[in-house]
Design a protein around this motif. Sequence first.
Motif, PDB file in Angstrom:
ATOM      1  N   ARG A  32       0.825  -1.216   0.000  1.00 18.49           N
ATOM      2  CA  ARG A  32       0.000   0.000   0.000  1.00 18.49           C
ATOM      3  C   ARG A  32       0.855   1.260   0.000  1.00 18.49           C
ATOM      4  O   ARG A  32       0.581   2.210  -0.746  1.00 18.49           O
ATOM      5  CB  ARG A  32      -0.928  -0.012   1.204  1.00 18.49           C
ATOM      6  CG  ARG A  32      -1.914   1.165   1.243  1.00 18.49           C
ATOM      7  CD  ARG A  32      -2.795   1.088   2.463  1.00 18.49           C
ATOM      8  NE  ARG A  32      -1.997   1.206   3.686  1.00 18.49           N
ATOM      9  CZ  ARG A  32      -2.467   0.912   4.901  1.00 18.49           C
ATOM     10  NH1 ARG A  32      -3.694   0.448   5.046  1.00 18.49           N
ATOM     11  NH2 ARG A  32      -1.694   1.054   5.957  1.00 18.49           N
ATOM     12  N   ARG A  36       1.076   4.026  -2.886  1.00 18.63           N
ATOM     13  CA  ARG A  36       0.772   5.422  -2.565  1.00 18.63           C
ATOM     14  C   ARG A  36       1.879   6.353  -3.039  1.00 18.63           C
ATOM     15  O   ARG A  36       1.633   7.500  -3.406  1.00 18.63           O
ATOM     16  CB  ARG A  36       0.553   5.564  -1.058  1.00 18.63           C
ATOM     17  CG  ARG A  36       0.123   6.957  -0.608  1.00 18.63           C
ATOM     18  CD  ARG A  36      -0.304   6.933   0.844  1.00 18.63           C
ATOM     19  NE  ARG A  36      -1.631   6.324   0.983  1.00 18.63           N
ATOM     20  CZ  ARG A  36      -1.997   5.526   1.983  1.00 18.63           C
ATOM     21  NH1 ARG A  36      -1.117   5.219   2.938  1.00 18.63           N
ATOM     22  NH2 ARG A  36      -3.219   5.037   2.035  1.00 18.63           N
ATOM     23  N   ARG A  57      -9.205  -3.685  -1.928  1.00 18.70           N
ATOM     24  CA  ARG A  57      -9.031  -2.841  -0.745  1.00 18.70           C
ATOM     25  C   ARG A  57      -7.966  -1.771  -0.975  1.00 18.70           C
ATOM     26  O   ARG A  57      -8.163  -0.597  -0.635  1.00 18.70           O
ATOM     27  CB  ARG A  57      -8.655  -3.716   0.441  1.00 18.70           C
ATOM     28  CG  ARG A  57      -8.358  -2.949   1.727  1.00 18.70           C
ATOM     29  CD  ARG A  57      -7.864  -3.901   2.807  1.00 18.70           C
ATOM     30  NE  ARG A  57      -7.358  -3.193   3.959  1.00 18.70           N
ATOM     31  CZ  ARG A  57      -6.630  -3.757   4.915  1.00 18.70           C
ATOM     32  NH1 ARG A  57      -6.323  -5.055   4.847  1.00 18.70           N
ATOM     33  NH2 ARG A  57      -6.180  -3.045   5.930  1.00 18.70           N
ATOM     34  N   LEU A  58      -6.838  -2.180  -1.565  1.00 15.10           N
ATOM     35  CA  LEU A  58      -5.753  -1.226  -1.787  1.00 15.10           C
ATOM     36  C   LEU A  58      -6.186  -0.117  -2.739  1.00 15.10           C
ATOM     37  O   LEU A  58      -5.900   1.066  -2.494  1.00 15.10           O
ATOM     38  CB  LEU A  58      -4.534  -1.977  -2.345  1.00 15.10           C
ATOM     39  CG  LEU A  58      -3.212  -1.212  -2.397  1.00 15.10           C
ATOM     40  CD1 LEU A  58      -2.030  -2.177  -2.322  1.00 15.10           C
ATOM     41  CD2 LEU A  58      -3.081  -0.386  -3.674  1.00 15.10           C
ATOM     42  N   GLU A  61      -8.275   2.336  -0.913  1.00 18.07           N
ATOM     43  CA  GLU A  61      -7.520   3.163   0.029  1.00 18.07           C
ATOM     44  C   GLU A  61      -6.539   4.104  -0.669  1.00 18.07           C
ATOM     45  O   GLU A  61      -6.183   5.148  -0.122  1.00 18.07           O
ATOM     46  CB  GLU A  61      -6.765   2.269   1.017  1.00 18.07           C
ATOM     47  CG  GLU A  61      -7.691   1.485   1.936  1.00 18.07           C
ATOM     48  CD  GLU A  61      -6.938   0.544   2.865  1.00 18.07           C
ATOM     49  OE1 GLU A  61      -7.530   0.124   3.865  1.00 18.07           O
ATOM     50  OE2 GLU A  61      -5.768   0.224   2.580  1.00 18.07           O
TER      51      GLU A  61
END
Length: 321
Positions: A32, A36, A57-58, A61
């Motif tokens: 993650r 990012r 999910r990643l 987020e």
Amino acid sequence: MPGWNATNVPDQSGRVAVVTGANSGIGYVTARVLARRGASVVLACRSAARGRAAVVRLRAEVPGAEAEFLPLDLADLSSVREFATACGRRHPALDLLVNNAGVMALPYGRTADGFETQFGVNHLGHFALTGLLLPRLRAAAPGARIVNVSSGFHVLGRIPFGADGPAETGGFGGPGSEHAYRRWVAYGRSKTANLLFTHELARRFTAAGSRITAAAAHPGYAASNLHAGAAAVEGHTLTSRAAALGNSVLAQPTESGALPTLYAATAPGVRQDAFIGPRFGWRGAPAPSWRAGWTLDDTAGERLWAASEQLTGVSYASLPR
């Protein structure tokens, strides 16, 4: 290093990273953070359902993240080969390989290829994967890195070498090895192997004049399902509950546990064969970590390397002794 955290991770735009065991825990946090910071991340996971869920999910987020799942079962060398082929087709050049996946203190078992499970997954599977992906790492721009995630528990077991190589009870799962099996010692040996592999890999990169860096890291005591899972798999309910309590009271958050890995993977100036862990041993900002002297033994590193090539069938022909 003091105070170093995820905000200090350099820009990773244009870089491709593979993280094994990235569907949960430290592996997921590592993936993650890299995403990012702009990396294209491959989540290499055994479970297709959990791997795909982690990608979903990643992406939720980290909007706009470049992330994908590819199946990888380190307990099956045919799966390791299939992963390397599939990954190579998608990514001709690879900038970062984080060998994070692992199992801890399991009852005696064997991989698909007949190796004791902890040694087979934690070391031999990653040894084979690294060798198969090495041409992709060589094809990347200068600055490619390999990070092997070890553990402070490596002190529990050094690899016993016999006259012809590692002793059968040293984790390779030879005939009769189950009778002398001690799960925590076997785990320690597998983590010693991670460090010996890093040491020998770094030595060979240096000798070859390669710009690839091999480093290792450990999370200290970080909240993880490994601790509780090691007890639960044997049905030790009280021990599992104690591990869960320790995670909630004593352990540092998973986000903090991932920092040594992220530092080893991205921070400027990381040297060959560096071993990064929490500053205070079990928690704290990333810092150089103490390691047992036997993990710096050139002879042991060479012998483990030779045995690993023979057992996995993966030869590092482009990286001679």
